[in-house]
Design an enzyme around this catalytic site. Structure first.
Site, PDB file in Angstrom:
ATOM      1  CG  HIS A   1       7.746 -10.843 -18.767  1.00 41.38           C
ATOM      2  ND1 HIS A   1       8.068 -11.762 -19.730  1.00 41.38           N
ATOM      3  CD2 HIS A   1       6.429 -11.020 -18.513  1.00 41.38           C
ATOM      4  CE1 HIS A   1       6.987 -12.478 -20.040  1.00 41.38           C
ATOM      5  NE2 HIS A   1       5.976 -12.051 -19.306  1.00 41.38           N
TER       6      HIS A   1
ATOM      7  CD  GLU B   1       3.710  -8.377 -16.705  1.00 43.27           C
ATOM      8  OE1 GLU B   1       4.442  -8.061 -17.663  1.00 43.27           O
ATOM      9  OE2 GLU B   1       2.884  -9.307 -16.771  1.00 43.27           O
TER      10      GLU B   1
HETATM   11 ZN    ZN Z   1       4.107 -12.849 -19.136  1.00 42.68          ZN
END
Ligand code: ZN
Length: 177
Positions: free
Chosen positions: A149, A146
């Site tokens: 991201h 994450e």
């Molecule tokens: Zn992802």
């Protein structure tokens, strides 16, 4: 209904913006977090979601309540989603493991990514409270995926042994209980 943004959309490649602290509890941010939770809840195989995945270039990710129960036997209660705002990985173990990984924004593709087995994160929760969490295993992997991201990095950038599976195989994988 908010759709999950797919690979190829530029928002997934931007460095997401920090949420100003005074803004964390604002209706705008609350709404975005709510949309993220709703969107993630629709995905049977989803464990976490970053704001850029719903088109919002902001430093926010959530981990589903279900994911927190994985590997802990039968869940007694569905926990609520954990919210991480302006997260920073403050520690990553030198020891890494190659782990299978996928992404809701890169459908039908899986691969192995070397991830630190332990991680420590500092972030703000949805109430603006600063928290620090040390985790290992799946949660450590999720945190790293994450936080990538939020830097505009997708797991396919780092993965080895990338494999594309058919829609039928995918259905089998995600629809079995
Ligand atoms: Zn992802």
């Amino acid at each position: 209904m908010v759709e999950i943004v797919s690979e190829g959309n530029s928002v997934l490649r931007e460095k997401a913006e920090e949420v100003p602290l005074f803004d964390i509890t604002s209706p705008r941010i609350r709404k975005i977090i709510k949309e993220m939770s709703k969107t993630l809840a629709r995905e049977r195989d989803g464990v976490a979601l970053a704001a850029p995945q719903i088109g919002e270039s902001l430093q926010i990710f959530i981990v589903s309540g279900n994911a927190q129960n994985i590997g802990k036997g039968k869940p007694r209660e569905i926990k609520k989603d954990l919210v991480f705002i302006n997260p920073k990985l403050t520690k990553l173990s030198r020891e890494k493991k190659n782990l299978p990984e996928g992404c809701l924004s890169v459908r039908f593709v899986y691969g192995e990514v070397a991830r630190s087995v332990k991680a420590e994160i500092t972030a703000y929760d949805e109430n603006g409270k600063k928290t620090k969490k040390g985790v290992s295993g799946l949660m450590a992997q999720i945190f790293q995926h994450e936080c990538d991201h939020l830097e505009g990095i997708l797991f396919v950038d780092k993965a080895k042994k990338l494999e594309r599976i058919s829609k039928e195989e995918f259905k089998k994988l995600t629809h079995e209980e």
